[in-house]
Design a protein around this motif. Structure first.
Motif, PDB file in Angstrom:
ATOM      1  N   ARG A  31      71.462  46.486  20.378  1.00  0.00           N
ATOM      2  CA  ARG A  31      71.599  47.096  18.761  1.00  0.00           C
ATOM      3  C   ARG A  31      72.708  48.325  19.360  1.00  0.00           C
ATOM      4  O   ARG A  31      72.096  49.352  20.903  1.00  0.00           O
ATOM      5  N   LYS A  32      73.424  48.887  18.581  1.00  0.00           N
ATOM      6  CA  LYS A  32      73.294  50.579  18.666  1.00  0.00           C
ATOM      7  C   LYS A  32      72.793  51.396  19.191  1.00  0.00           C
ATOM      8  O   LYS A  32      71.498  51.164  18.416  1.00  0.00           O
ATOM      9  N   ALA A  33      72.537  52.591  19.098  1.00  0.00           N
ATOM     10  CA  ALA A  33      72.050  53.616  20.098  1.00  0.00           C
ATOM     11  C   ALA A  33      71.039  54.372  18.754  1.00  0.00           C
ATOM     12  O   ALA A  33      69.131  53.851  19.086  1.00  0.00           O
ATOM     13  N   GLY A  34      70.995  54.184  17.713  1.00  0.00           N
ATOM     14  CA  GLY A  34      71.238  55.434  16.758  1.00  0.00           C
ATOM     15  C   GLY A  34      70.573  53.758  15.057  1.00  0.00           C
ATOM     16  O   GLY A  34      69.855  54.440  14.581  1.00  0.00           O
ATOM     17  N   ARG A  35      70.206  52.332  16.044  1.00  0.00           N
ATOM     18  CA  ARG A  35      69.934  51.326  14.959  1.00  0.00           C
ATOM     19  C   ARG A  35      68.717  50.753  15.834  1.00  0.00           C
ATOM     20  O   ARG A  35      68.475  49.650  14.979  1.00  0.00           O
ATOM     21  N   ARG A  36      68.107  51.009  16.852  1.00  0.00           N
ATOM     22  CA  ARG A  36      67.285  50.269  17.747  1.00  0.00           C
ATOM     23  C   ARG A  36      65.914  50.801  16.804  1.00  0.00           C
ATOM     24  O   ARG A  36      65.686  51.329  16.143  1.00  0.00           O
ATOM     25  N   THR A  37      65.291  49.179  16.764  1.00  0.00           N
ATOM     26  CA  THR A  37      63.980  49.834  16.112  1.00  0.00           C
ATOM     27  C   THR A  37      62.696  48.941  17.467  1.00  0.00           C
ATOM     28  O   THR A  37      62.958  48.505  18.466  1.00  0.00           O
ATOM     29  N   SER A  38      61.576  49.564  17.611  1.00  0.00           N
ATOM     30  CA  SER A  38      60.489  49.452  18.521  1.00  0.00           C
ATOM     31  C   SER A  38      60.111  47.590  18.390  1.00  0.00           C
ATOM     32  O   SER A  38      60.058  47.361  16.718  1.00  0.00           O
ATOM     33  N   TRP A  39      59.468  47.501  18.910  1.00  0.00           N
ATOM     34  CA  TRP A  39      58.882  46.469  18.870  1.00  0.00           C
ATOM     35  C   TRP A  39      57.930  45.717  17.954  1.00  0.00           C
ATOM     36  O   TRP A  39      56.824  46.644  17.622  1.00  0.00           O
ATOM     37  N   GLY A  40      57.870  45.073  17.241  1.00  0.00           N
ATOM     38  CA  GLY A  40      57.264  44.177  16.149  1.00  0.00           C
ATOM     39  C   GLY A  40      57.732  45.494  15.005  1.00  0.00           C
ATOM     40  O   GLY A  40      56.523  45.161  13.884  1.00  0.00           O
ATOM     41  N   GLU A  41      58.250  46.156  14.292  1.00  0.00           N
ATOM     42  CA  GLU A  41      59.104  46.961  13.384  1.00  0.00           C
ATOM     43  C   GLU A  41      58.755  46.357  12.209  1.00  0.00           C
ATOM     44  O   GLU A  41      59.360  46.429  10.970  1.00  0.00           O
ATOM     45  N   ARG A  42      60.400  45.636  12.385  1.00  0.00           N
ATOM     46  CA  ARG A  42      60.950  44.932  11.522  1.00  0.00           C
ATOM     47  C   ARG A  42      59.765  43.759  11.101  1.00  0.00           C
ATOM     48  O   ARG A  42      60.230  43.181   9.219  1.00  0.00           O
ATOM     49  N   THR A  43      58.973  42.876  12.032  1.00  0.00           N
ATOM     50  CA  THR A  43      58.396  41.765  11.358  1.00  0.00           C
ATOM     51  C   THR A  43      57.351  42.485  11.196  1.00  0.00           C
ATOM     52  O   THR A  43      56.210  41.567   9.804  1.00  0.00           O
ATOM     53  N   GLY A  44      56.832  43.595  11.403  1.00  0.00           N
ATOM     54  CA  GLY A  44      55.053  44.528  10.708  1.00  0.00           C
ATOM     55  C   GLY A  44      54.084  44.129  11.643  1.00  0.00           C
ATOM     56  O   GLY A  44      53.009  44.055  11.407  1.00  0.00           O
ATOM     57  N   ALA A  45      54.709  43.047  12.495  1.00  0.00           N
ATOM     58  CA  ALA A  45      53.811  42.623  14.048  1.00  0.00           C
ATOM     59  C   ALA A  45      52.774  43.846  14.662  1.00  0.00           C
ATOM     60  O   ALA A  45      51.705  43.994  14.704  1.00  0.00           O
ATOM     61  N   LYS A  46      53.380  44.918  15.044  1.00  0.00           N
ATOM     62  CA  LYS A  46      53.320  46.343  15.021  1.00  0.00           C
ATOM     63  C   LYS A  46      52.258  46.780  14.265  1.00  0.00           C
ATOM     64  O   LYS A  46      50.883  47.637  15.136  1.00  0.00           O
ATOM     65  N   ALA A  47      52.249  46.452  13.125  1.00  0.00           N
ATOM     66  CA  ALA A  47      51.446  47.613  12.355  1.00  0.00           C
ATOM     67  C   ALA A  47      50.430  47.065  11.688  1.00  0.00           C
ATOM     68  O   ALA A  47      48.970  47.161  11.790  1.00  0.00           O
ATOM     69  N   GLU A  48      50.332  45.463  12.586  1.00  0.00           N
ATOM     70  CA  GLU A  48      48.827  44.346  12.587  1.00  0.00           C
ATOM     71  C   GLU A  48      47.757  44.793  13.444  1.00  0.00           C
ATOM     72  O   GLU A  48      47.101  44.384  12.953  1.00  0.00           O
ATOM     73  N   ILE A  49      48.961  44.739  14.028  1.00  0.00           N
ATOM     74  CA  ILE A  49      47.772  44.905  15.461  1.00  0.00           C
ATOM     75  C   ILE A  49      47.113  46.354  15.527  1.00  0.00           C
ATOM     76  O   ILE A  49      45.750  46.423  16.181  1.00  0.00           O
ATOM     77  N   THR A  50      47.428  47.351  15.342  1.00  0.00           N
ATOM     78  CA  THR A  50      47.408  48.826  14.624  1.00  0.00           C
ATOM     79  C   THR A  50      45.921  48.425  14.085  1.00  0.00           C
ATOM     80  O   THR A  50      44.682  49.380  13.931  1.00  0.00           O
ATOM     81  N   ARG A  51      46.258  47.961  12.570  1.00  0.00           N
ATOM     82  CA  ARG A  51      45.003  47.452  11.495  1.00  0.00           C
ATOM     83  C   ARG A  51      44.894  47.136  12.659  1.00  0.00           C
ATOM     84  O   ARG A  51      42.943  47.297  12.302  1.00  0.00           O
ATOM     85  N   ARG A  52      44.547  45.707  13.223  1.00  0.00           N
ATOM     86  CA  ARG A  52      43.314  45.375  14.138  1.00  0.00           C
ATOM     87  C   ARG A  52      42.676  45.674  15.442  1.00  0.00           C
ATOM     88  O   ARG A  52      40.905  45.688  15.220  1.00  0.00           O
ATOM     89  N   ASN A  53      43.036  46.973  15.624  1.00  0.00           N
ATOM     90  CA  ASN A  53      42.709  47.766  16.767  1.00  0.00           C
ATOM     91  C   ASN A  53      41.353  48.339  16.427  1.00  0.00           C
ATOM     92  O   ASN A  53      41.103  48.359  16.644  1.00  0.00           O
TER      93      ASN A  53
END
Length: 91
Positions: A31-53
């Protein structure tokens, strides 16, 4: 990420240039430099793991054992210990 057929997306002259470097193989286009997202941001997986932890740490603080947490969340006891260590407030 899904694969797209280059013939449906790119002009023939661009495909011919790419084929000089990789003919018939798979290629990842970042992706272009300004349009990158970190792992799990688009799917919500990152937020779900944070909540679980957080939940694991809170249950541990309320007295639930590492073994119980391991069985509840289908994680190894070592993983539970790591999560607890990461969730503890830093002094």
């Amino acid at each position: 990420m899904k694969y797209e057929n280059a013939q449906h997306l790119l002009p023939d002259d661009v495909i011919k240039v790419i084929q000089q470097y990789i003919d018939g193989g798979y290629i990842y286009i970042p992706r272009k430099a300004g349009r990158r997202t970190s792992w799990g941001e688009r799917t919500g997986a990152k937020a779900e793991i944070t909540r679980r932890n957080r939940e694991i740490y809170e249950r541990y603080c309320r007295g639930e054992s590492i073994r119980q947490l391991s069985q509840r969340h289908y994680l190894t006891e070592q993983s539970i210990r790591r999560i607890i260590r990461q969730q503890k407030p830093k002094p």
